[in-house]
Motif scaffolding. Structure first.
Motif, PDB file in Angstrom:
ATOM      1  N   LEU A 128       0.845  -1.678   6.296  1.00 17.55           N
ATOM      2  CA  LEU A 128       0.005  -1.426   4.959  1.00 17.55           C
ATOM      3  C   LEU A 128      -0.228  -0.178   5.150  1.00 17.55           C
ATOM      4  N   GLY A 129      -0.522   0.502   5.990  1.00 17.51           N
ATOM      5  CA  GLY A 129      -0.922   2.131   6.045  1.00 17.51           C
ATOM      6  C   GLY A 129       0.198   2.944   5.548  1.00 17.51           C
ATOM      7  N   TYR A 130       1.628   2.549   6.108  1.00 15.47           N
ATOM      8  CA  TYR A 130       2.710   3.232   5.566  1.00 15.47           C
ATOM      9  C   TYR A 130       3.160   3.023   4.304  1.00 15.47           C
ATOM     10  N   ALA A 131       3.011   1.906   3.633  1.00 18.50           N
ATOM     11  CA  ALA A 131       3.023   1.678   2.207  1.00 18.50           C
ATOM     12  C   ALA A 131       2.045   2.376   1.380  1.00 18.50           C
ATOM     13  N   ASP A 132       0.851   2.404   1.864  1.00 16.97           N
ATOM     14  CA  ASP A 132      -0.176   3.097   1.009  1.00 16.97           C
ATOM     15  C   ASP A 132      -0.204   4.775   1.074  1.00 16.97           C
ATOM     16  N   TRP A 133       0.336   5.188   2.196  1.00 23.77           N
ATOM     17  CA  TRP A 133       0.489   6.397   2.186  1.00 23.77           C
ATOM     18  C   TRP A 133       1.443   7.093   1.439  1.00 23.77           C
ATOM     19  N   GLY A 134       2.838   6.593   1.581  1.00 25.69           N
ATOM     20  CA  GLY A 134       3.992   7.136   0.845  1.00 25.69           C
ATOM     21  C   GLY A 134       4.594   6.242  -0.445  1.00 25.69           C
ATOM     22  N   HIS A 135       4.211   5.195  -0.654  1.00 23.87           N
ATOM     23  CA  HIS A 135       5.091   4.036  -1.533  1.00 23.87           C
ATOM     24  C   HIS A 135       4.353   3.936  -2.538  1.00 23.87           C
ATOM     25  N   ARG A 136       3.019   4.238  -2.717  1.00 27.83           N
ATOM     26  CA  ARG A 136       2.287   3.667  -4.114  1.00 27.83           C
ATOM     27  C   ARG A 136       2.945   4.221  -5.364  1.00 27.83           C
ATOM     28  N   GLY A 137       3.107   3.689  -6.422  1.00 26.02           N
ATOM     29  CA  GLY A 137       3.516   4.224  -7.543  1.00 26.02           C
ATOM     30  C   GLY A 137       2.612   3.850  -8.886  1.00 26.02           C
ATOM     31  N   ARG A 138       3.030   4.063  -9.876  1.00 24.98           N
ATOM     32  CA  ARG A 138       2.308   3.828 -10.974  1.00 24.98           C
ATOM     33  C   ARG A 138       2.490   2.487 -12.069  1.00 24.98           C
ATOM     34  N   ARG A 139       3.286   1.632 -11.511  1.00 18.88           N
ATOM     35  CA  ARG A 139       3.403   0.444 -12.311  1.00 18.88           C
ATOM     36  C   ARG A 139       2.372  -0.603 -12.380  1.00 18.88           C
ATOM     37  N   ILE A 171       0.117  -7.128  -0.924  1.00 16.73           N
ATOM     38  CA  ILE A 171      -0.414  -5.905  -1.171  1.00 16.73           C
ATOM     39  C   ILE A 171       0.605  -5.002  -0.928  1.00 16.73           C
ATOM     40  N   THR A 172       0.965  -4.968   0.491  1.00 18.22           N
ATOM     41  CA  THR A 172       1.937  -4.132   1.115  1.00 18.22           C
ATOM     42  C   THR A 172       3.317  -4.194   0.251  1.00 18.22           C
ATOM     43  N   ALA A 173       3.776  -5.307   0.065  1.00 17.27           N
ATOM     44  CA  ALA A 173       4.846  -5.374  -0.715  1.00 17.27           C
ATOM     45  C   ALA A 173       5.053  -4.895  -1.956  1.00 17.27           C
ATOM     46  N   ALA A 174       3.900  -4.945  -2.663  1.00 14.95           N
ATOM     47  CA  ALA A 174       3.871  -4.636  -4.083  1.00 14.95           C
ATOM     48  C   ALA A 174       3.781  -2.831  -4.009  1.00 14.95           C
ATOM     49  N   LEU A 175       3.209  -2.408  -3.053  1.00 14.99           N
ATOM     50  CA  LEU A 175       3.124  -1.045  -3.114  1.00 14.99           C
ATOM     51  C   LEU A 175       4.560  -0.488  -2.636  1.00 14.99           C
ATOM     52  N   LEU A 176       5.096  -0.903  -1.770  1.00 14.48           N
ATOM     53  CA  LEU A 176       6.338  -0.523  -1.453  1.00 14.48           C
ATOM     54  C   LEU A 176       7.573  -0.826  -2.535  1.00 14.48           C
ATOM     55  N   LEU A 177       7.116  -1.633  -3.463  1.00 15.65           N
ATOM     56  CA  LEU A 177       7.924  -1.730  -4.783  1.00 15.65           C
ATOM     57  C   LEU A 177       7.619  -0.817  -5.690  1.00 15.65           C
ATOM     58  N   GLY A 178       6.658   0.226  -5.681  1.00 16.08           N
ATOM     59  CA  GLY A 178       6.081   1.057  -6.790  1.00 16.08           C
ATOM     60  C   GLY A 178       5.198   0.710  -7.476  1.00 16.08           C
ATOM     61  N   LEU A 179       4.235  -0.555  -7.311  1.00 15.51           N
ATOM     62  CA  LEU A 179       3.025  -0.578  -8.101  1.00 15.51           C
ATOM     63  C   LEU A 179       1.898   0.018  -7.809  1.00 15.51           C
ATOM     64  N   SER A 180       0.941   0.472  -8.457  1.00 18.15           N
ATOM     65  CA  SER A 180      -0.173   1.153  -8.124  1.00 18.15           C
ATOM     66  C   SER A 180      -1.201   0.333  -7.014  1.00 18.15           C
ATOM     67  N   ARG A 181      -1.879   0.882  -6.542  1.00 20.00           N
ATOM     68  CA  ARG A 181      -2.944   0.175  -5.674  1.00 20.00           C
ATOM     69  C   ARG A 181      -3.883  -0.859  -6.466  1.00 20.00           C
ATOM     70  N   GLU A 182      -4.139  -0.582  -7.509  1.00 19.79           N
ATOM     71  CA  GLU A 182      -4.917  -1.738  -8.117  1.00 19.79           C
ATOM     72  C   GLU A 182      -4.023  -2.949  -8.706  1.00 19.79           C
ATOM     73  N   ALA A 183      -2.876  -2.554  -9.436  1.00 23.12           N
ATOM     74  CA  ALA A 183      -1.873  -3.277  -9.732  1.00 23.12           C
ATOM     75  C   ALA A 183      -1.532  -4.222  -8.611  1.00 23.12           C
ATOM     76  N   SER A 184      -1.235  -3.854  -7.395  1.00 17.45           N
ATOM     77  CA  SER A 184      -0.752  -4.466  -6.114  1.00 17.45           C
ATOM     78  C   SER A 184      -1.883  -5.436  -5.770  1.00 17.45           C
ATOM     79  N   ALA A 185      -3.197  -5.070  -5.909  1.00 18.39           N
ATOM     80  CA  ALA A 185      -4.398  -5.874  -5.588  1.00 18.39           C
ATOM     81  C   ALA A 185      -4.411  -7.020  -6.677  1.00 18.39           C
TER      82      ALA A 185
END
Length: 266
Positions: A128-139, A171-185
């Motif tokens: 989760l930390g890895y996904a949040d640090w470097g893979h969150r997007g804007r979708r 949430i981790t999977a969604a962040l890795l796919l380029g969703l924003s933090r809020e959208a992932s949640a």
């Protein structure tokens, strides 16, 4: 059950159901550090009902739009973003249902080891930390594709392993796919609705096979506390991660995992 047990278990369920810290880990650990007996199936069903009511109430407008558009798409209407999101929620639920039914006995009997909890808390916390640090997007969740929904759905199946956290892994999977933090949640919370409904339904069926006296007052209080704490959790969690991110939850998982490793190390 005494009232302290009712309050603590209900609040724990309401908070940890949606925070990426693993509700199963906390509900397994609480009895290990207390002399409380098993709370029973009826109380488990009540806590799930409270969590379900909270997430449905919070997303009531989105759910109304999704349901209307989804039903229209069944009638041949051209699907819009709401209809697609409804389909993605349903499709992403299939993997956890299939794996849950296939491996239910293995999960119930063979995956309650404290050391497995430690490994899941730490390992999936670092992911989760890895996904949040470097893979969150804007979708947003409305920009998900079929592939995205299936990837998140199979990730959700990993939550059958105690300590993983259903919300955390989705949430981790969604962040890795380029969703924003809020959208992932938000997509993770929408996914919780059919999962909680199905899990609660299975537990409710167990009540018919195990008739027992029911303390309706404890069930009512537990449902209310679980629902209120879950609703507040969703509201403040979405506001919190928008500003700060997932790192406090990652740190919490690592600290909890390290402490449990020290406590349970053979």
């Amino acid at each position: 059950m005494d009232w302290l047990q009712v309050v603590i278990l209900a609040v724990f369920q309401g908070l940890t159901e949606f925070l990426p810290v693993s509700s199963s880990a906390h509900l397994i650990l609480v009895p290990k550090f207390t002399d409380w007996g098993d709370q029973g199936l009826a109380f488990d069903v009540a806590l799930h009902l409270g969590s379900l009511a909270a997430v449905v109430a919070y997303f009531r407008q989105e759910l109304r739009s999704m349901a209307t558009a989804w039903l229209a798409s069944l009638g041949g209407a051209r699907g819009n973003a709401d209809a697609r999101l409804g389909w993605w929620v349903l499709l992403a639920t299939v993997p956890v249902c299939v794996f849950g039914l296939l491996f239910r006995d293995v999960i119930a009997l063979g995956m309650r080891s404290p050391l497995l909890l430690v490994a899941s808390l730490i390992g999936f916390g670092l992911l989760l930390g890895y996904a949040d640090w470097g893979h969150r997007g804007r979708r947003s969740e409305y920009q998900l594709t079929l592939r995205d929904a299936l990837v998140i759905g199979f990730a959700q199946a990993l939550a059958l392993i105690p300590g993983t956290s259903r919300s955390g892994i989705t949430i981790t999977a969604a962040l890795l796919l380029g969703l924003s933090r809020e959208a992932s949640a938000r997509f993770s919370f929408l996914l919780s609705i059919p999962v909680i409904l199905l899990a609660g339904g299975l537990e409710a069926l167990g009540l018919f096979r195990q008739p027992q006296a029911i303390d309706w007052t404890a069930l009512g209080v537990g449902t209310l506390l679980s629902g209120v704490s879950a609703y507040l959790c969703i509201h403040y969690f979405l506001a919190f991660i928008r500003r700060i991110g997932m790192q406090p939850f990652v740190i919490y998982r690592l600290v909890l995992g390290a402490w449990l490793l020290w406590v349970f190390w053979p």
